[in-house]
Design a protein around this motif. Structure first.
Motif, PDB file in Angstrom:
ATOM      1  N   GLY A  86       0.813  -1.216   0.000  1.00 24.21           N
ATOM      2  CA  GLY A  86       0.000   0.000   0.000  1.00 24.21           C
ATOM      3  C   GLY A  86       0.839   1.254   0.000  1.00 24.21           C
ATOM      4  N   THR A  87       1.959   1.213   0.730  1.00 19.28           N
ATOM      5  CA  THR A  87       2.852   2.370   0.795  1.00 19.28           C
ATOM      6  C   THR A  87       3.433   2.681  -0.581  1.00 19.28           C
ATOM      7  N   PHE A  88       3.888   1.648  -1.305  1.00 22.47           N
ATOM      8  CA  PHE A  88       4.449   1.875  -2.636  1.00 22.47           C
ATOM      9  C   PHE A  88       3.379   2.342  -3.628  1.00 22.47           C
ATOM     10  N   TRP A  89       2.153   1.914  -3.450  1.00 21.61           N
ATOM     11  CA  TRP A  89       1.085   2.389  -4.348  1.00 21.61           C
ATOM     12  C   TRP A  89       0.753   3.859  -4.088  1.00 21.61           C
ATOM     13  N   VAL A  90       0.875   4.285  -2.832  1.00 21.41           N
ATOM     14  CA  VAL A  90       0.716   5.716  -2.539  1.00 21.41           C
ATOM     15  C   VAL A  90       1.785   6.522  -3.270  1.00 21.41           C
ATOM     16  N   TYR A  91       3.035   6.039  -3.217  1.00 21.15           N
ATOM     17  CA  TYR A  91       4.124   6.731  -3.917  1.00 21.15           C
ATOM     18  C   TYR A  91       3.899   6.741  -5.425  1.00 21.15           C
ATOM     19  N   ALA A  92       3.300   5.686  -5.963  1.00 21.48           N
ATOM     20  CA  ALA A  92       2.993   5.639  -7.404  1.00 21.48           C
ATOM     21  C   ALA A  92       2.011   6.743  -7.782  1.00 21.48           C
ATOM     22  N   GLY A  93       1.005   6.960  -6.944  1.00 20.58           N
ATOM     23  CA  GLY A  93       0.042   8.034  -7.202  1.00 20.58           C
ATOM     24  C   GLY A  93       0.693   9.402  -7.176  1.00 20.58           C
ATOM     25  N   ILE A  94       1.631   9.597  -6.256  1.00 18.53           N
ATOM     26  CA  ILE A  94       2.337  10.877  -6.172  1.00 18.53           C
ATOM     27  C   ILE A  94       3.180  11.107  -7.427  1.00 18.53           C
ATOM     28  N   CYS A  95       3.746  10.040  -7.985  1.00 17.43           N
ATOM     29  CA  CYS A  95       4.531  10.167  -9.213  1.00 17.43           C
ATOM     30  C   CYS A  95       3.679  10.667 -10.380  1.00 17.43           C
ATOM     31  N   VAL A  96       2.402  10.304 -10.398  1.00 21.61           N
ATOM     32  CA  VAL A  96       1.487  10.812 -11.434  1.00 21.61           C
ATOM     33  C   VAL A  96       1.332  12.326 -11.287  1.00 21.61           C
ATOM     34  N   LEU A  97       1.137  12.790 -10.043  1.00 23.57           N
ATOM     35  CA  LEU A  97       1.045  14.238  -9.789  1.00 23.57           C
ATOM     36  C   LEU A  97       2.347  14.931 -10.192  1.00 23.57           C
ATOM     37  N   CYS A  98       3.455  14.275  -9.926  1.00 24.09           N
ATOM     38  CA  CYS A  98       4.782  14.794 -10.278  1.00 24.09           C
ATOM     39  C   CYS A  98       4.892  15.038 -11.784  1.00 24.09           C
ATOM     40  N   PHE A  99       4.422  14.079 -12.566  1.00 28.09           N
ATOM     41  CA  PHE A  99       4.451  14.180 -14.025  1.00 28.09           C
ATOM     42  C   PHE A  99       3.601  15.355 -14.499  1.00 28.09           C
ATOM     43  N   LEU A 100       2.381  15.441 -13.997  1.00 27.50           N
ATOM     44  CA  LEU A 100       1.444  16.471 -14.464  1.00 27.50           C
ATOM     45  C   LEU A 100       1.929  17.872 -14.123  1.00 27.50           C
ATOM     46  N   PHE A 101       2.486  18.068 -12.928  1.00 27.39           N
ATOM     47  CA  PHE A 101       2.931  19.395 -12.519  1.00 27.39           C
ATOM     48  C   PHE A 101       4.057  19.900 -13.418  1.00 27.39           C
ATOM     49  N   VAL A 102       5.054  19.066 -13.654  1.00 26.58           N
ATOM     50  CA  VAL A 102       6.198  19.494 -14.465  1.00 26.58           C
ATOM     51  C   VAL A 102       5.801  19.681 -15.925  1.00 26.58           C
ATOM     52  N   LYS A 103       4.923  18.822 -16.420  1.00 23.30           N
ATOM     53  CA  LYS A 103       4.494  18.930 -17.827  1.00 23.30           C
ATOM     54  C   LYS A 103       3.853  20.284 -18.111  1.00 23.30           C
ATOM     55  N   TYR A 104       3.058  20.795 -17.158  1.00 26.69           N
ATOM     56  CA  TYR A 104       2.283  22.004 -17.433  1.00 26.69           C
ATOM     57  C   TYR A 104       2.839  23.270 -16.773  1.00 26.69           C
ATOM     58  N   LYS A 105       3.813  23.156 -15.890  1.00 21.69           N
ATOM     59  CA  LYS A 105       4.268  24.334 -15.155  1.00 21.69           C
ATOM     60  C   LYS A 105       5.741  24.699 -15.339  1.00 21.69           C
ATOM     61  N   ILE A 106       6.565  23.779 -15.823  1.00 26.85           N
ATOM     62  CA  ILE A 106       8.012  24.027 -15.866  1.00 26.85           C
ATOM     63  C   ILE A 106       8.503  24.143 -17.308  1.00 26.85           C
ATOM     64  N   PRO A 107       9.165  25.258 -17.684  1.00 24.05           N
ATOM     65  CA  PRO A 107       9.768  25.379 -19.018  1.00 24.05           C
ATOM     66  C   PRO A 107      11.133  24.699 -19.058  1.00 24.05           C
ATOM     67  N   GLU A 108      11.647  24.507 -20.254  1.00 19.37           N
ATOM     68  CA  GLU A 108      12.988  23.940 -20.408  1.00 19.37           C
ATOM     69  C   GLU A 108      14.039  25.034 -20.177  1.00 19.37           C
ATOM     70  N   THR A 109      15.114  24.698 -19.447  1.00 14.64           N
ATOM     71  CA  THR A 109      16.136  25.696 -19.104  1.00 14.64           C
ATOM     72  C   THR A 109      17.528  25.347 -19.631  1.00 14.64           C
ATOM     73  N   LYS A 110      17.663  24.270 -20.381  1.00  8.71           N
ATOM     74  CA  LYS A 110      19.002  23.852 -20.811  1.00  8.71           C
ATOM     75  C   LYS A 110      19.633  24.901 -21.736  1.00  8.71           C
ATOM     76  N   ASN A 111      20.965  25.023 -21.636  1.00  6.03           N
ATOM     77  CA  ASN A 111      21.779  25.897 -22.488  1.00  6.03           C
ATOM     78  C   ASN A 111      21.423  27.379 -22.381  1.00  6.03           C
ATOM     79  N   LYS A 112      20.828  27.796 -21.270  1.00  7.67           N
ATOM     80  CA  LYS A 112      20.536  29.213 -21.041  1.00  7.67           C
ATOM     81  C   LYS A 112      21.354  29.706 -19.860  1.00  7.67           C
ATOM     82  N   THR A 113      21.854  30.949 -19.938  1.00  6.56           N
ATOM     83  CA  THR A 113      22.553  31.530 -18.791  1.00  6.56           C
ATOM     84  C   THR A 113      21.535  31.784 -17.680  1.00  6.56           C
ATOM     85  N   LEU A 114      22.044  31.984 -16.472  1.00  8.55           N
ATOM     86  CA  LEU A 114      21.143  32.256 -15.347  1.00  8.55           C
ATOM     87  C   LEU A 114      20.337  33.524 -15.599  1.00  8.55           C
TER      88      LEU A 114
END
Length: 462
Positions: A427-455
């Motif tokens: 059950g504990t590992f299945w809870v972590y699996a659900g959190i990984c889904v939230l992890c995917f969705l948040f980064v997909k829609y909220k985080i831009p790509e930053t590679k090869n850019k100065t600060l």
């Protein structure tokens, strides 16, 4: 694109590696307790008391939270170099004291001091490396901090394995407590940290201060001198100009109100959410509670310690791969791939525990999860956290983000024995699996790509 011909890469690498020693000690101090766990728990008589087991494992994280929380103020006032020296000193004191005393409360005190060092180092080391690195190398060099963490983890796992005598599967708790492992061996696991801690303390005197901090504190000549050593005259002039332009936007002192206003507030909230998601993807319970996880899979103490080394080797190999691809594949794509990969593996790990399928196949799934984490979420978080904040708030914002990470880590570590007992390992590992889904969705829609850019370019991007 920066001209790589003029960079003094040996110099950049050497100062980055010294700073990354903070990550190595972070990794060692964080994981060494997992190998000592079967023995100090018997020594202190807490092997059947879940809340004290959680407190012993999680107490260092209280220090981590405090260290990360004060890191912003400390780095704003004293720079990046001196606080790293303080972290090194705390590692020395913690390593000596944790193994010395026979009182459980004093054991906790020195674990908290070590956590204070982790909190400082985990905040400052990646920030320092990001601030001295040219953009074309920054992903790999900041990932050097993650590599150092992984090496520290693996070193702790090897040292734990070689210090511990073989523990027969049929030994009772009393026999383990009265054995060499139960009386002395676990102490040497902590004392072994004294060697890298003292080395870090000595070497930290040889690195320069961050040019971004020097510029922010109106020490332009010293800043330019550091930039000259990194990339030559043209690079120094171009970067110093960019730094000055971003700092001129807000020359006034940074207040808490300004820190949580407008764009700054949005970025800090993003940093906090990333920190919680990276921790609650759950992989760190495998490192902190590896002996319990492998025991649930049907392995004795000695076999579990050997399997823990296997996880460390895989962790190291895939971190090295991550360093090669993070500047080419990008931060966002790696995070998305890691979230989906971990979710899938956790579902299968949970099924194995649910149907009580034990043995080598379960170890393969656990090791695969560590490989995915090492390639993706582990290095990407530290790179993003060191990149996304503007120069004027980086120290304070990085402190808040890292404090959030350690708060999330404490909650994860403290709650695992309780979740494991109430919900079962599956059950504990299945809870972590659900959190990984939230992890995917948040980064997909909220985080831009930053590679090869100065600060400074990333600051404009937001």
């Amino acid at each position: 694109m920066e001209n790589t011909k003029h960079f003094n890469f040996k110099y950049i690498l050497s100062i980055s590696m010294i700073s990354a020693l903070g990550g190595l000690l972070f990794g060692y101090d964080w994981v060494v307790i997992g190998g000592a766990k079967p023995f100090y728990e018997r020594f202190f008589g807490i092997s059947e008391i879940p809340h004290l087991q959680g407190w012993a494992m999680g107490s260092a994280l209280i220090g981590c939270i405090v260290g990360a929380a004060i890191a912003g103020k400390v780095t704003e006032r004293f720079g990046r170099k001196k606080p790293l020296g303080l972290a090194a000193f705390l590692f020395v004191v913690s390593a000596a004291g944790t193994g010395w005393f026979n009182d459980f409360n004093l054991f906790i005190v020195f674990r908290v001091l070590g956590g204070l060092g982790i909190g400082l180092a985990s905040t400052i080391s990646p920030m320092y490396i990001a601030e001295v690195s040219p953009s074309i190398y920054r992903g790999r060099l900041v990932s050097l901090n993650q590599l150092a963490i992984v090496i520290g983890i693996l070193a702790a796992q090897f040292i734990n394995f070689f210090i511990a005598d073989v523990v027969p599967d049929n030994m009772t708790d009393l026999e383990i407590m009265n054995s060499w492992n139960g009386q002395t061996g676990w102490r040497w696991m902590f004392w072994a940290e004294l060697v890298p801690a003292f080395l870090f303390f000595v070497l930290i005197f040889g690195i320069p201060e961050s040019p971004r901090w020097l510029s922010k504190n109106k020490k332009m000549d010293l800043s330019k001198k550091v930039l000259l050593s990194i990339g030559g005259k043209d690079y120094a002039e171009d970067v110093q100009k960019e730094i000055n332009e971003t700092l001129q936007e807000t020359a006034s002192a940074l207040s808490l109100k300004k820190l949580f206003k407008g764009k700054n507030r949005s970025l800090i909230i993003i940093g906090i959410i990333l920190a919680f998601l990276q921790q609650w993807c759950g992989i760190n319970v495998v490192f902190n509670y590896a002996e319990e996880v492998f025991a649930s899979a049907g392995y004795g103490v000695s076999d579990a310690l050997f399997n823990i080394i296997l996880t460390g080797i895989v962790n190291l190999v895939f971190t090295l791969i991550a360093m090669q691809v993070i500047d080419r594949w990008g931060r966002k794509s790696l995070w998305l791939m890691g979230s989906l990969g971990l979710c899938t593996l956790y579902v299968f790990i949970g099924l194995f525990y649910f149907f009580e399928l034990k043995g080598f196949a379960l170890v393969v799934l656990i090791v695969a999860a560590i490989a995915v984490y090492a390639l993706t979420l582990a290095p990407v978080f530290w790179v993003l956290a060191s990149e996304i904040f503007p120069n004027k708030i980086r120290g304070a914002a990085m402190s808040i983000t890292t404090t959030s990470l350690w708060l999330a880590c404490f909650l994860l570590t403290y709650s695992f024995p309780i979740l494991n007992k109430t919900m079962g390992t599956y059950g504990t590992f299945w809870v972590y699996a659900g959190i990984c889904v939230l992890c995917f969705l948040f980064v997909k829609y909220k985080i831009p790509e930053t590679k090869n850019k100065t600060l400074e370019e990333i600051e404009d991007l937001w």
